[in-house]
Design a protein around this motif. Sequence first.
Motif, mmCIF file in Angstrom:
data_model
loop_
_atom_site.group_PDB
_atom_site.id
_atom_site.type_symbol
_atom_site.label_atom_id
_atom_site.label_comp_id
_atom_site.label_asym_id
_atom_site.label_seq_id
_atom_site.Cartn_x
_atom_site.Cartn_y
_atom_site.Cartn_z
ATOM 1 N N SER A 178 0.813 -1.218 0.000
ATOM 2 C CA SER A 178 0.000 0.000 0.000
ATOM 3 C C SER A 178 0.842 1.262 0.000
ATOM 4 N N SER A 179 2.117 1.150 0.375
ATOM 5 C CA SER A 179 2.983 2.325 0.406
ATOM 6 C C SER A 179 4.410 1.939 0.019
ATOM 7 N N PRO A 180 4.619 1.597 -1.259
ATOM 8 C CA PRO A 180 5.962 1.177 -1.690
ATOM 9 C C PRO A 180 6.995 2.289 -1.574
ATOM 10 N N VAL A 224 7.953 -6.069 -11.320
ATOM 11 C CA VAL A 224 7.254 -7.350 -11.200
ATOM 12 C C VAL A 224 6.468 -7.451 -9.898
ATOM 13 N N VAL A 225 6.603 -6.477 -9.010
ATOM 14 C CA VAL A 225 5.902 -6.533 -7.720
ATOM 15 C C VAL A 225 4.386 -6.641 -7.895
ATOM 16 N N PRO A 226 3.741 -5.854 -8.781
ATOM 17 C CA PRO A 226 2.298 -6.022 -8.972
ATOM 18 C C PRO A 226 1.917 -7.434 -9.406
ATOM 19 N N ALA A 227 2.737 -8.043 -10.255
ATOM 20 C CA ALA A 227 2.454 -9.404 -10.709
ATOM 21 C C ALA A 227 2.612 -10.399 -9.566
ATOM 22 N N MET A 228 3.632 -10.210 -8.750
ATOM 23 C CA MET A 228 3.823 -11.079 -7.594
ATOM 24 C C MET A 228 2.632 -11.001 -6.646
ATOM 25 N N ALA A 229 2.026 -9.823 -6.552
ATOM 26 C CA ALA A 229 0.928 -9.606 -5.611
ATOM 27 C C ALA A 229 -0.414 -10.107 -6.128
ATOM 28 N N THR A 230 -0.515 -10.368 -7.443
ATOM 29 C CA THR A 230 -1.839 -10.645 -8.009
ATOM 30 C C THR A 230 -1.959 -11.947 -8.799
ATOM 31 N N ARG A 289 -6.411 -6.466 -11.599
ATOM 32 C CA ARG A 289 -6.409 -6.938 -10.204
ATOM 33 C C ARG A 289 -5.808 -5.905 -9.260
ATOM 34 N N VAL A 290 -4.811 -5.182 -9.728
ATOM 35 C CA VAL A 290 -4.230 -4.111 -8.908
ATOM 36 C C VAL A 290 -5.263 -3.024 -8.648
ATOM 37 N N GLU A 291 -6.025 -2.686 -9.677
ATOM 38 C CA GLU A 291 -7.071 -1.665 -9.515
ATOM 39 C C GLU A 291 -8.175 -2.164 -8.584
ATOM 40 N N ASP A 292 -8.523 -3.453 -8.696
ATOM 41 C CA ASP A 292 -9.551 -4.023 -7.824
ATOM 42 C C ASP A 292 -9.126 -3.987 -6.357
ATOM 43 N N LYS A 293 -7.828 -4.149 -6.118
ATOM 44 C CA LYS A 293 -7.308 -4.132 -4.746
ATOM 45 C C LYS A 293 -6.953 -2.726 -4.273
#
Length: 389
Positions: free
Chosen positions: A93-95, A250-256, A282-286
């Motif tokens: 939430s706060s990279p 790649v962090v967004p991909a790792m998270a989703t 999925r990033v937008e949904d979260k």
Amino acid sequence: MAARLSRHELSDLCLGKPPLRSLSVDDTVADALAALKKIDDNYVSVWNCHHSFIRKPQPKHQTTISKCTTCTCIGKVCMVDIICFLSKPQNLSSPSAALNSPISAILHQTSSLLVRHLPPTASLAEAIDVMHEGVHNLVIPIQNQFEVFDSNLRHADKTTYCWLTQEDIFRYLLNSIGVFSPTAASPINTLGAIDTQNLFAVCYNDPASSVLDLLSLSLIYQSSVAIVDPNGKFVGEISPFVLNSCDEAVVPAMATLSAGDFTSYIDCGGPPEDLVQLVKERVEDKNLSELLPDETGLCSWSSFSSSCSSDEDSCSGKNWKLGGYSGRVGRRSEAMVCYRWSSLVAVMIQALAHRVSYVWVVEEDGTLTGIVTFQAMLKVFREHLKFMC
């Protein structure tokens, strides 16, 4: 012959090795990220002193910097450390805030045990003994100091250092592989080289984020995380060696994504467009929109631009793209496998040829049964040398 080989000095292995570029324990995760994008090595060393090669503007009132009496390497960090750290739920939430954390936040508790200072006069046998204890990198003073022109690479005692890895040791041993006959030609299952205990695996449909702790462990054991189907058959891996060629994008991909989809996403050919779109949705949904890249393909929270603003030449030639396909030499996520009857030298050559420190062991039907690491192979060569000497 074996006795003569074991007495070879480490200075022989250090010939042509570049001097280490070091980070200070006072640096941040953002500094480590910028440093890794400037060097060709997958790892950057961390020291207890203030000789960081990341140049920062000093406060106007600060005219002198206190010198260190002793400079010691206390660990190393790589892109996998940063990706795992940024992928933790509390940092997603706060990279931006996470990047400003001290570098100690990504140093593993055992990091200081993974590096060891040795003199250049130490023998090959000493190096193998130390690495058998779990040390990854040997920090060696460079003898020909006059060849190092960059003063930023020198420490308080005017010394520069290089380091030797387990891969360096094995490449050196390979040149004298005949000394280890018939051991080198023996099947790995007869040498006790197959590790069935420290076997890290997830299922294809498990969340990619479920591998974070396993990835951190695989860095310590210099192994990888296997992906298996419901029947235990090996179908792929999430390899630290591949992930080290990626960047923070790649962090967004790792998270989703799932573990299986994530391997496709980080393949060196770049991520498929459908997965890129899926990650975005999925990033937008979260409600994690800060993770999304801007129109240039860079994450808005990345420190890359700000870190390079004072050192423009360090950014030349870099082309960091969404999906982790970096300017470095890409490694495809195709995993290396062998069988329990494979010879030790064959497995050793296989690992060296593909620049990895492990090879998976599977049965004829593809069932995953173990892994052979450099650590296990070192044990075999160490026992052979002690027996012959």
